[in-house]
Every structure is written in structure tokens, then in C-alpha cells.
Design a protein around this motif. Structure first.
Motif, PDB file in Angstrom:
ATOM      1  N   VAL A  64      15.656  -8.412   0.825  1.00 22.54           N
ATOM      2  CA  VAL A  64      14.295  -8.792   1.194  1.00 22.54           C
ATOM      3  C   VAL A  64      13.585  -7.583   1.784  1.00 22.54           C
ATOM      4  N   SER A  65      12.454  -7.254   1.210  1.00 25.16           N
ATOM      5  CA  SER A  65      11.674  -6.107   1.688  1.00 25.16           C
ATOM      6  C   SER A  65      10.823  -6.549   2.865  1.00 25.16           C
ATOM      7  N   LEU A  66      11.381  -6.432   4.051  1.00 22.59           N
ATOM      8  CA  LEU A  66      10.695  -6.934   5.245  1.00 22.59           C
ATOM      9  C   LEU A  66       9.720  -5.879   5.785  1.00 22.59           C
ATOM     10  N   HIS A  67      10.231  -4.701   6.069  1.00 25.35           N
ATOM     11  CA  HIS A  67       9.433  -3.536   6.492  1.00 25.35           C
ATOM     12  C   HIS A  67       8.793  -3.619   7.871  1.00 25.35           C
ATOM     13  N   THR A  68       8.724  -4.805   8.444  1.00 19.99           N
ATOM     14  CA  THR A  68       8.325  -4.950   9.842  1.00 19.99           C
ATOM     15  C   THR A  68       8.599  -6.399  10.248  1.00 19.99           C
ATOM     16  N   ILE A 108      18.282  -6.485   4.210  1.00 19.15           N
ATOM     17  CA  ILE A 108      16.882  -6.358   4.606  1.00 19.15           C
ATOM     18  C   ILE A 108      16.473  -4.909   4.371  1.00 19.15           C
ATOM     19  N   GLU A 109      15.402  -4.737   3.584  1.00 19.31           N
ATOM     20  CA  GLU A 109      14.911  -3.386   3.306  1.00 19.31           C
ATOM     21  C   GLU A 109      13.827  -3.044   4.328  1.00 19.31           C
ATOM     22  N   TYR A 110      13.910  -1.833   4.848  1.00 16.40           N
ATOM     23  CA  TYR A 110      12.937  -1.406   5.859  1.00 16.40           C
ATOM     24  C   TYR A 110      12.550   0.040   5.588  1.00 16.40           C
ATOM     25  N   ALA A 132      12.775   8.167  -6.575  1.00 13.32           N
ATOM     26  CA  ALA A 132      13.279   7.482  -5.393  1.00 13.32           C
ATOM     27  C   ALA A 132      12.520   6.176  -5.167  1.00 13.32           C
ATOM     28  N   CYS A 133      13.013   5.400  -4.212  1.00 13.52           N
ATOM     29  CA  CYS A 133      12.480   4.056  -3.955  1.00 13.52           C
ATOM     30  C   CYS A 133      10.959   4.021  -3.966  1.00 13.52           C
ATOM     31  N   GLY A 134      10.426   3.121  -4.740  1.00 10.90           N
ATOM     32  CA  GLY A 134       8.992   2.880  -4.720  1.00 10.90           C
ATOM     33  C   GLY A 134       8.154   3.899  -5.456  1.00 10.90           C
ATOM     34  N   GLN A 135       8.807   4.808  -6.146  1.00 14.78           N
ATOM     35  CA  GLN A 135       8.021   5.832  -6.834  1.00 14.78           C
ATOM     36  C   GLN A 135       7.918   5.625  -8.330  1.00 14.78           C
ATOM     37  N   PRO A 178       0.785  -1.235   0.000  1.00 13.67           N
ATOM     38  CA  PRO A 178       0.000   0.000   0.000  1.00 13.67           C
ATOM     39  C   PRO A 178       0.822   1.292   0.000  1.00 13.67           C
ATOM     40  N   PHE A 179       2.106   1.227   0.351  1.00 10.82           N
ATOM     41  CA  PHE A 179       2.926   2.447   0.417  1.00 10.82           C
ATOM     42  C   PHE A 179       3.707   2.675  -0.868  1.00 10.82           C
ATOM     43  N   CYS A 180       3.609   1.757  -1.811  1.00  7.98           N
ATOM     44  CA  CYS A 180       4.435   1.800  -3.032  1.00  7.98           C
ATOM     45  C   CYS A 180       3.598   2.272  -4.217  1.00  7.98           C
ATOM     46  N   ALA A 181       4.116   3.254  -4.932  1.00  6.48           N
ATOM     47  CA  ALA A 181       3.368   3.813  -6.062  1.00  6.48           C
ATOM     48  C   ALA A 181       3.076   2.748  -7.122  1.00  6.48           C
ATOM     49  N   VAL A 234      19.061  -8.469  -6.319  1.00  2.00           N
ATOM     50  CA  VAL A 234      17.680  -8.812  -6.624  1.00  2.00           C
ATOM     51  C   VAL A 234      16.861  -8.555  -5.363  1.00  2.00           C
ATOM     52  N   SER A 235      15.895  -7.673  -5.473  1.00  2.04           N
ATOM     53  CA  SER A 235      15.080  -7.283  -4.313  1.00  2.04           C
ATOM     54  C   SER A 235      13.698  -7.913  -4.424  1.00  2.04           C
ATOM     55  N   THR A 236      13.246  -8.522  -3.337  1.00  2.00           N
ATOM     56  CA  THR A 236      11.966  -9.239  -3.392  1.00  2.00           C
ATOM     57  C   THR A 236      11.086  -8.927  -2.193  1.00  2.00           C
ATOM     58  N   VAL A 237       9.770  -9.026  -2.403  1.00  2.00           N
ATOM     59  CA  VAL A 237       8.819  -8.916  -1.299  1.00  2.00           C
ATOM     60  C   VAL A 237       8.918 -10.108  -0.354  1.00  2.00           C
ATOM     61  N   GLY A 238       9.558 -11.197  -0.849  1.00  2.00           N
ATOM     62  CA  GLY A 238       9.697 -12.373   0.015  1.00  2.00           C
ATOM     63  C   GLY A 238       8.905 -13.569  -0.459  1.00  2.00           C
ATOM     64  N   MET A 249      15.290  -2.931  -8.313  1.00  2.00           N
ATOM     65  CA  MET A 249      14.455  -2.226  -7.339  1.00  2.00           C
ATOM     66  C   MET A 249      13.565  -1.205  -8.018  1.00  2.00           C
ATOM     67  N   GLY A 250      13.377  -1.370  -9.309  1.00  4.09           N
ATOM     68  CA  GLY A 250      12.447  -0.501 -10.015  1.00  4.09           C
ATOM     69  C   GLY A 250      11.048  -1.073  -9.920  1.00  4.09           C
ATOM     70  N   MET A 251      10.330  -1.024 -11.035  1.00  2.00           N
ATOM     71  CA  MET A 251       8.966  -1.537 -11.015  1.00  2.00           C
ATOM     72  C   MET A 251       8.965  -3.061 -11.071  1.00  2.00           C
ATOM     73  N   GLY A 252       8.039  -3.647 -10.321  1.00  2.00           N
ATOM     74  CA  GLY A 252       7.807  -5.082 -10.448  1.00  2.00           C
ATOM     75  C   GLY A 252       8.455  -5.926  -9.373  1.00  2.00           C
ATOM     76  N   GLU A 253       7.986  -7.159  -9.293  1.00  2.00           N
ATOM     77  CA  GLU A 253       8.540  -8.133  -8.368  1.00  2.00           C
ATOM     78  C   GLU A 253       9.395  -9.113  -9.186  1.00  2.00           C
ATOM     79  N   PRO A 254      10.712  -8.991  -9.076  1.00  2.00           N
ATOM     80  CA  PRO A 254      11.572  -9.793  -9.950  1.00  2.00           C
ATOM     81  C   PRO A 254      11.338 -11.306  -9.837  1.00  2.00           C
ATOM     82  N   LEU A 301      10.556   6.600   4.230  1.00  2.00           N
ATOM     83  CA  LEU A 301       9.437   6.466   3.296  1.00  2.00           C
ATOM     84  C   LEU A 301       9.368   7.657   2.353  1.00  2.00           C
ATOM     85  N   ASN A 302       9.182   7.368   1.074  1.00  2.00           N
ATOM     86  CA  ASN A 302       8.864   8.418   0.108  1.00  2.00           C
ATOM     87  C   ASN A 302       7.357   8.419  -0.033  1.00  2.00           C
ATOM     88  N   PRO A 303       6.703   9.397   0.538  1.00  2.00           N
ATOM     89  CA  PRO A 303       5.238   9.364   0.480  1.00  2.00           C
ATOM     90  C   PRO A 303       4.768   9.412  -0.970  1.00  2.00           C
TER      91      PRO A 303
HETATM   92  N1  SAH Z   1       9.225  -5.781  -5.640  1.00  2.00           N
HETATM   93  C1  SAH Z   1      10.540  -5.705  -5.127  1.00  2.00           C
HETATM   94  C2  SAH Z   1      11.416  -4.662  -5.773  1.00  2.00           C
HETATM   95  C3  SAH Z   1      10.857  -3.297  -6.059  1.00  2.00           C
HETATM   96  S1  SAH Z   1      10.778  -2.041  -4.833  1.00  2.00           S
HETATM   97  C4  SAH Z   1      10.535  -5.506  -3.642  1.00  2.00           C
HETATM   98  O1  SAH Z   1       9.478  -5.218  -3.099  1.00  2.00           O
HETATM   99  O2  SAH Z   1      11.559  -5.681  -3.006  1.00  2.00           O
HETATM  100  C5  SAH Z   1      12.338  -1.728  -4.130  1.00  2.00           C
HETATM  101  C6  SAH Z   1      12.238  -1.308  -2.674  1.00  2.00           C
HETATM  102  O3  SAH Z   1      11.596  -0.035  -2.508  1.00  2.00           O
HETATM  103  C7  SAH Z   1      11.417  -2.297  -1.836  1.00  2.00           C
HETATM  104  O4  SAH Z   1      12.066  -2.519  -0.623  1.00  2.00           O
HETATM  105  C8  SAH Z   1      10.141  -1.516  -1.618  1.00  2.00           C
HETATM  106  O5  SAH Z   1       9.410  -1.983  -0.523  1.00  2.00           O
HETATM  107  C9  SAH Z   1      10.672  -0.125  -1.442  1.00  2.00           C
HETATM  108  N2  SAH Z   1       9.647   0.903  -1.550  1.00  2.00           N
HETATM  109  C10 SAH Z   1       8.509   0.857  -2.272  1.00  2.00           C
HETATM  110  N3  SAH Z   1       7.801   1.976  -2.118  1.00  2.00           N
HETATM  111  C11 SAH Z   1       8.489   2.772  -1.286  1.00  2.00           C
HETATM  112  C12 SAH Z   1       8.267   4.074  -0.756  1.00  2.00           C
HETATM  113  N4  SAH Z   1       7.192   4.767  -1.086  1.00  2.00           N
HETATM  114  N5  SAH Z   1       9.200   4.569   0.078  1.00  2.00           N
HETATM  115  C13 SAH Z   1      10.305   3.876   0.386  1.00  2.00           C
HETATM  116  N6  SAH Z   1      10.577   2.636  -0.085  1.00  2.00           N
HETATM  117  C14 SAH Z   1       9.666   2.095  -0.910  1.00  2.00           C
END
Ligand code: SAH
Length: 367
Positions: free
Chosen positions: A234-238, A276-278, A356-359, A133-136, A211-215, A175-180, A313-315
Motif C-alpha cells: 500500500v502506497s501510504l506515503h504519509t 507499506i510504501e513510503y 527507478a520507482c515512479g519514473q 504529484p511526485f510520480c512521473a 500488487v502495489s496500490t494507492v489504496g 510497481m510499474g506504470m498504472g494502478e493495478p 524520492l526519485n525526483p
Molecule cells: N499505482 C501503484 C503502483 C505503481 S508505483 C501504487 O501507487 O502503488 C510503485 C511505487 O512507487 C508506489 O509506492 C509509488 O508511490 C512509488 N513512487 C512513485 N513515484 C515515485 C518517485 N518519484 N519516487 C519514489 N517512489 C515513487
């Protein structure tokens, strides 16, 4: 919590581009040039142009017989992407390029130049089906998988840009668009072409490819068994399932424990430290107890073979969420590190150009 989100693991077949040289393995390439009436050594000649000289137009490959150039172009080098626009930030050091694919699909990649390296952030799918929900990108759903060629050609273009400047592309992050890992086979082939030495690939170092993944736990294990040593992020986030079920909806399928198990397997098999991405979100996942729990769980699962990247977070437009205040961020990092887990804040380039990340959402979707 609210209504169930729909995850899209498979993409529609429509829209894939015509076959490209990079889509084919060595045998298929030989078959293709043979069909054109050319001897098979032409395959390696073409590969030297593509991977070595970063040249994708056979009409300029002057060591091919003139009569063959157009045929090779028509059969193996369709124009995969055309540049729509380049936007710059950080005084020109960061460049976001918007590409239009053959079916009108839009795609973005970001090149970041640093004093000691140049990193390209690439996309593996048009859109994304993981619905974070936080990712564009997650908000728009999945359009389609990218072909191997569409992934690899993002790298060739950026490598050529760097070469023209007298520099070199050194790092690639998915880490661009998509789930690799939801486009597994094509991403795997692309990774091989990015890392093989020329003339079979661009020759980037494995450890400089992330390679970055949601898991997707089973896919992480599969990747671990491929005998590669790319960096896994790994995009853990919590660290807790309750919140992660919302922040990263695929957690409903593979829990935090399953994801960390798979990450440990990856570290065991490859000897590589896992990232680990957070994404730190104010009042959502930035509390002291989550920092402590994160440090503890990671230390237990991965020991010293882990590194946490905190991303402010990049809103995204219209989002109710925001980044944590600097003080909160510092305290969060301090607490994770106190558990013996290295933790740093990711520098966020390209914020003012929505790079920036997720945008990366290709704002102007094909209309
Ligand atoms: N689908 C993959 C790779 C793409 S996103 C993945 O989820 O890992 C690359 C990273 O940017 C991920 O960790 C993702 O959660 C993070 N990200 C997405 N939207 C973001 C945002 N608005 N602010 C900060 N990081 C964000």
C-alpha cells in the motif's frame, strides 16, 4: 489546497489489442481451437509452449500440425508488443525495456537481477489516472488499461530472458506504470497465470508476487476475498489525511483509516504481512512527528503484520521536491522501528536510466 485533481478510474476502451491466447479462460480457449477445426487437446499443447517453454510463436510449435500453425498464430497469437529499446544500469544487472504496443502505446518494464533472485517490475496500465504529484507516470494521465495478454507477456519475455541466461525469474511486482486495482479483472487473471504451476502458468510463488496500490479500499477487500496469497503493498506515503489528500489524491475518496482497515482485512484473510510504501520527500513527509504517527497507526492497525519500505524520492524532471538527506532518513526509519514496526530502506535500482520507482513514464510517448 490548489485546484482539484481529476482522478480517472475508468479507461477509454479504444486501443485494446486483438484477442490473445492469454486473454481467454480454458473454455474460451477450447472454443477458439474448435473454431479452427482442431481437437481440444491442442489447448494444453499450446499452453505448454507458452508457459513452460516461454514461446509465443506458433510457427515454431513443431508438435502442432504444420497446416495449423499459421491459423493458430492468426487467431490466438497476435504480436502484442515489440521491443523498442533496452537500457541498462548497475553494470547490466538492471534492464529497462521499452515496448511498443499494437496501437503505438508505449510501455516500460524493468528487470532487476540480484544474487539470490530476479525481480520484474511490470505495468498494469498505459499511464495512470491516480495523479500522485511526485510520480512521473501520474503526471501524464491514463491512456488505457493493458489487456491480460499485455500484462502476462511482459512476464513471459523476462522469464525467457532469465532462462536464456541459465537463471530464473523469481519475483514480479506490479510497481510499474498504472494502478493495478483500477484494472482489477485483468490484473487478477494475470496474477493467476503468473502463479499457477506450468502448464497453466509460469509457476512463480504467490508470495513472490506483489500488487502495489494507492489504496482503493474496496478493491483491496475484494482481492483479500480471492483466496490468493500475493503480497499487498500500500502506497501510504504519509499517515495523516491532510497531507495524503495532496500526495495521493485518491485519499479524498478513501482516507488513511479506511485504507488501513482494508489492509488489516487483507492481512486477516490471507495471513500475509502487508507492505507499506513510503516515498520519503524532504521537508514534506519526513518529520519526526510523521514517523512517530506512522509507527503508531500501523502498529495499532496491523500489529506485527506490516513492514514499511522507505523509498528515497526519485525526483521527476521539473519537480520541486527532493529526497531527504541521509541523516533524516536514518532518523525516520529509527523512529518507525521504535514503535515496533519493521522498517527498511528500499534499494533503488536503475536510477541513472530513469527506471527507478515512479519514473516509468515512457518518455517518448507515441508521437
Ligand atoms: N499505482 C501503484 C503502483 C505503481 S508505483 C501504487 O501507487 O502503488 C510503485 C511505487 O512507487 C508506489 O509506492 C509509488 O508511490 C512509488 N513512487 C512513485 N513515484 C515515485 C518517485 N518519484 N519516487 C519514489 N517512489 C515513487
Amino acid at each position: 489546497m490548489s485546484e482539484p485533481v481529476r482522478l480517472q478510474f475508468t479507461a477509454p476502451k479504444r486501443g485494446m489489442p486483438p484477442r490473445h491466447f492469454t486473454d481467454l479462460d480454458q473454455d474460451q480457449r477450447i472454443e477458439a481451437v474448435t473454431e479452427l477445426g482442431l481437437p481440444k487437446f491442442r489447448v494444453n499443447q499450446i499452453a505448454r509452449h507458452y508457459y513452460g517453454r516461454l514461446e509465443a510463436d506458433p510457427l515454431t510449435m513443431t508438435d502442432l500440425p504444420e497446416s495449423a500453425r499459421q491459423k493458430v498464430k492468426d487467431a490466438l497469437f497476435p504480436e502484442l508488443m515489440t521491443k523498442v529499446r533496452v537500457t541498462e544500469a548497475d553494470g547490466g544487472a538492471t534492464q529497462k525495456t521499452l515496448w511498443r504496443l499494437h496501437d503505438g502505446t508505449l510501455l516500460e518494464s524493468v528487470l532487476m537481477r540480484y544474487p539470490d533472485r530476479a525481480t520484474l517490475c511490470i505495468s498494469s496500465q498505459a499511464g495512470c489516472g491516480m495523479a500522485c504529484p511526485f510520480c512521473a507516470t501520474g503526471q501524464g494521465g491514463l491512456d488505457r488499461n493493458l489487456s491480460i495478454g499485455e500484462i502476462v507477456d511482459q512476464v513471459r519475455r523476462a522469464a525467457a530472458t532469465m532462462q536464456n541466461e541459465g537463471g530464473r525469474l523469481t519475483n514480479v511486482v506490479f510497481m510499474g506504470m498504472g494502478e493495478p486495482l483500477a484494472n482489477y479483472k485483468r490484473v487478477l487473471s494475470a496474477v493467476k497465470q503468473i502463479t499457477r504451476p506450468a502448464p497453466e502458468g509460469f509457476g512463480l510463488s504467490m508470495r513472490n508476487v506483489t500488487v502495489s496500490t494507492v489504496g482503493l479500499a474496496p478493491a483491496i477487500r475484494k482481492l483479500a476475498d480471492e483466496n490468493l496469497s500475493v503480497t499487498l503493498a500500500v502506497s501510504l506515503h504519509t499517515p495523516d489525511d491532510e497531507l495524503r489528500d495532496t500526495l495521493v489524491p485518491v485519499n479524498n475518496r478513501w482516507s488513511v483509516a479506511e485504507v488501513l482497515d482494508a489492509a488489516r482485512y487483507y492481512a486477516d484473510r490471507t495471513g500475509r504481512r502487508v507492505s507499506i510504501e513510503y516515498a520519503l520527500i524532504r521537508d514534506i513527509n519526513d518529520q519526526d512527528f510523521r514517523a512517530d504517527m506512522l509507527g503508531q497507526k500501523l502498529h495499532r492497525a496491523l500489529g506485527s503484520r506490516v513492514h514499511v519500505n522507505v523509498i528515497p524520492l526519485n525526483p521527476t524532471p521539473g519537480s520541486k521536491w527532493d529526497a531527504s538527506p541521509k541523516q533524516r532518513q536514518d532518523e525516520f526509519v529509527r523512529r518507525v522501528a521504535a514503535q515496533g514496526v519493521p522498517c527498511t530502506v528500499r534499494d533503488t535500482r536503475g536510477q541513472e536510466i530513469a527506471a527507478a520507482c515512479g519514473q516509468l513514464a515512457a518518455e517518448e510517448r507515441a508521437s
